[in-house]
Enzyme design. Structure first.
Site, short mmCIF file in Angstrom:
data_model
loop_
_atom_site.label_atom_id
_atom_site.label_comp_id
_atom_site.label_asym_id
_atom_site.label_seq_id
_atom_site.Cartn_x
_atom_site.Cartn_y
_atom_site.Cartn_z
N GLY A 182 0.81 -1.31 -0.03
CA GLY A 182 0.07 -0.24 0.08
C GLY A 182 0.94 1.19 -0.14
O GLY A 182 0.71 2.30 -0.72
N ASP A 183 2.08 1.06 0.72
CA ASP A 183 2.90 2.61 0.61
C ASP A 183 3.36 2.60 -0.62
O ASP A 183 3.47 3.68 -1.40
CB ASP A 183 4.18 2.05 1.63
CG ASP A 183 3.59 2.50 3.10
OD1 ASP A 183 3.06 3.46 3.33
OD2 ASP A 183 4.06 1.70 3.95
N SER A 184 3.96 1.54 -1.27
CA SER A 184 4.68 1.70 -2.50
C SER A 184 3.53 1.97 -3.65
O SER A 184 3.83 3.06 -4.58
CB SER A 184 5.13 0.26 -3.02
OG SER A 184 6.31 -0.07 -2.05
#
Length: 421
Positions: free
Chosen positions: A181-183
């Site tokens: 989700g961060d990437s």
């Protein structure tokens, strides 16, 4: 656009990137915002990462380490100049605003409202630099009832429905062994920054890019939303395959390895039946088209699995490749690094730490390998010019003297006050 981007000592061979000459200020910690900054740096931008003197990015302590070199950090902080600056002080905030006046982009990943509380929000930034693009990466976005909540990738993947789609039916939905989700949020923020810079060429004005981890995780979910909205269908986890997309699964070979065979398209399925020496399957009413194969997915998987089990993984993949069938192994990273395709493409490049030398105790002077710049541009490819500096504040003096013209006396005064470190 700023003057030519800086490349400190230890530069690795690369060509000028498409963002060569642009300056980026990066605030925030961990993965999502810094990943956006890393992508901008990969494309040639001069990325200046700003950390608090007493609270550097926690990512410096994540993952595997050796002799003072943190490899997770090296990847996400590559191509960045690291400086320390206390934004909780008046002097630190003024220095930041001076730097922002020279920049093209600011990337931040704090909770919404943090910059405003510090007196360096968008209004203050554009008053100094109307052309500035501000990329704001947060858990839920800058507005809405959840905006003030802290957000991590794991929760963003869950609330967006992405986690629900992972794993096997009836089991707890697992996470990938990555902060996906961060990437994703970093990628969408990067895309937004590029679009905002293009608009600026026409209007002369910057704007805000608002990227949320939740929305990035939702945006990649294909047709799940219209499927539900119009038909009430709730897509479910499907284990190693996609429901009613067949054949597209992994199958165990004679030597116990997993091989992915993806032949769900009619023409490719016909080629698979030729490889299996059973061409009549392509005309069998149970398998004659995409819909029919979806209806008989289980028996088709069993049939292909029994056939695949008669070959070693290498022989199976070679046979399928000869027949034009999409297939490949399930590699570990150890196998990835020796895969002939990746090796031939030169995807693994050195990440040298400019703040360490071979004399540092326990430090291996051979640079760590990491993944290079993706995608590849034929004329302005960019590159990994250096790995992330393992020591906080490595480039503080360099940035302030080069960009703002501070002399040694002023740097000493700022250091004595704790504004920089």
């Amino acid at each position: 656009m700023t003057s030519e981007a800086h490349s400190p000592a230890g530069e690795q061979s690369s060509t000028a990137g498409p963002l060569d000459g642009y300056r980026v200020l990066e605030l925030g910690t961990l993965i999502a915002g810094p990943y956006c900054g890393r992508l901008l740096g990969d494309m040639g931008a001069d990325v200046i990462k700003i950390e608090a003197p007493d609270r550097p990015d926690p990512l410096r302590d994540w993952g595997q380490a050796q002799g003072g070199h943190q490899y997770f950090w090296a990847v996400h902080a590559r191509n960045k100049r690291c400086m320390s600056l206390d934004l909780r002080t008046d002097a630190g905030r003024e220095i930041f605003l001076e730097l922002a006046a020279t920049a093209d982009v600011v990337v931040e990943s704090f909770r919404p409202g943090t910059l405003e509380r510090w007196g360096i929000g968008y209004d203050e930034l554009v008053a100094r630099n109307p052309r500035l693009v501000l990329a704001r990466v947060s858990g839920y976005g800058q507005t809405g009832p959840y905006a003030a909540r802290p957000g991590y990738a794991s929760v963003a993947e869950g609330i967006s429905g992405l986690r629900h789609l992972n794993g096997f039916p009836g089991q707890a939905p697992p996470r990938m062994a990555l902060s996906i989700g961060d990437s994703l949020a970093g990628l969408f923020a990067f895309q937004g920054v590029l679009a905002a810079l293009l608009v600026r060429e026409r209007t002369g004005r910057g704007q805000i890019v608002d990227a949320a981890l939740t929305e990035a995780s939702l945006a990649i979910q294909e047709s799940t939303v219209p499927d539900y909205h119009k038909t009430g269908h709730v897509r479910q986890p499907s284990g190693t395959r996609l429901d009613r997309v067949a054949p597209s699964n992994l199958y165990r070979s004679a030597d116990g390895l997993w091989v992915i065979i993806a032949a769900n398209q009619d023409t490719v399925f016909r080629r698979l039946t030729a490889a299996m020496e059973r061409p009549g399957l392509a005309d069998d009413p149970r398998y004659v088209n995409h819909g029919a194969r979806g209806e008989h997915q289980d028996e088709l998987d069993e049939l292909i699995g029994s056939w695949a089990a008669g070959f070693t993984a290498t022989d199976l993949i070679e046979r399928l490749a000869e027949h034009g069938v999409v297939a490949g192994p399930v590699n570990t990273v150890a196998e990835v690094m020796t895969d002939p395709q990746f090796v031939a493409r030169g995807i693994f490049v050195d990440h040298a730490d400019p703040s360490l030398s071979s004399e540092d105790a326990g430090f291996d002077p051979v640079p760590a390998k990491g993944v290079g710049v993706v995608p590849r541009l034929s004329e302005t490819a960019g590159g990994v010019r250096w790995g992330g500096a393992s020591r906080p504040g490595t480039h503080t003096d360099e940035v302030l003297s080069e960009v703002l013209g501070y002399d040694d006396e002023r740097l000493v005064q700022l250091r004595e006050k704790g504004t920089i470190a």
